[in-house]
Design an enzyme around this catalytic site. Structure first.
Site, PDB file in Angstrom:
ATOM      1  N   LYS A   1      10.016 -43.524 -26.187  1.00 47.95           N
ATOM      2  CA  LYS A   1       9.734 -42.111 -26.440  1.00 47.95           C
ATOM      3  C   LYS A   1      10.811 -41.513 -27.343  1.00 47.95           C
ATOM      4  O   LYS A   1      12.005 -41.666 -27.084  1.00 47.95           O
ATOM      5  CB  LYS A   1       9.676 -41.339 -25.112  1.00 47.95           C
TER       6      LYS A   1
ATOM      7  N   GLU B   1       0.150 -38.668 -18.108  1.00 44.73           N
ATOM      8  CA  GLU B   1       1.548 -38.697 -17.682  1.00 44.73           C
ATOM      9  C   GLU B   1       1.822 -37.493 -16.786  1.00 44.73           C
ATOM     10  O   GLU B   1       2.016 -36.371 -17.270  1.00 44.73           O
ATOM     11  CB  GLU B   1       2.466 -38.677 -18.909  1.00 44.73           C
TER      12      GLU B   1
END
Length: 212
Positions: free
Chosen positions: A132, A41
């Site tokens: 998330k 990421e």
């Protein structure tokens, strides 16, 4: 899409990379992959993040296990940039329905940051497959099991607050994946990029042993 989701979940750990510059970010990512962390990421707090994403996508084009995505995606413009660079998932610190719709149209995964049951349900309604949990360090592992009481189908990934010492607790509480940032690079300044590989291996081994 289901194959990509399966690979992301199998890889389990997301390296949340905030490089000082594009070279630093790429080196962190390469070191993480060597240690067994294959979800990358690249955050948009990294200078020239779009270029980093593009370079990593090209570097790992022959490796189906390494999945490159973008983090700190704050708006639709960033989402489009990341997608055009080859990002296969988009992560935000917040939930943005406009980004969610764009990601669905382009067949990439959007992982919004949520901190309440309402946000999580809204993200699920927007077809977000992994959500998330942010900030993970404040919410804590019990937040996941608490949410799973009324919402057992929520696929939750903590980001922030995940360490070598507590990753197993996050797993035991039902985290479908984890995001690791500063815990991965804590020894970088003193010990160099090899320390990232060593730390990544410790994290990866913890996950393998937990699932053994």
């Amino acid at each position: 899409m289901s194959e990509l989701l399966s690979t992301l979940q199998k890889n389990y750990i997301f390296a949340v990379v905030r490089g000082k510059n594009e070279v630093d970010a790429e080196k962190i990512c390469i070191a993480a992959v060597k240690g067994g962390i294959k979800n990358l990421e690249v955050t948009y707090t990294t200078p020239n993040a779009t270029l980093v994403i593009s370079n990593l996508v090209e570097k790992y084009s022959d490796n189906d296990e390494v999945i490159v995505g973008a983090g700190t995606v704050m708006n639709l413009s960033m989402a489009k940039e990341a997608y055009e660079a080859g990002a296969r998932f988009l992560v935000s610190p917040h939930f943005d329905p406009i980004i969610a719709e764009f990601a669905h149209e382009k067949n990439v995964y959007y992982m919004p940051g949520c901190a309440t049951a309402t946000e999580i349900v809204n993200a699920m309604k927007a077809r977000c497959k992994i959500i998330k949990i942010f900030p993970g360090g404040i919410l804590g592992p019990n937040f996941i099991s608490d949410i799973h009481g009324p919402i057992p189908d929520a696929n939750l990934m903590p980001s922030g607050g995940v360490s070598i010492d507590n990753i197993e607790k996050w797993m035991s509480k039902g985290a479908i994946a984890v995001g690791i940032g500063s815990a991965l690079t804590k020894n970088l300044d003193e010990m160099g990029y090899e320390s990232i590989t060593e730390t990544a291996k410790i994290f990866s081994d913890k996950v393998k042993n937990f699932n053994a």
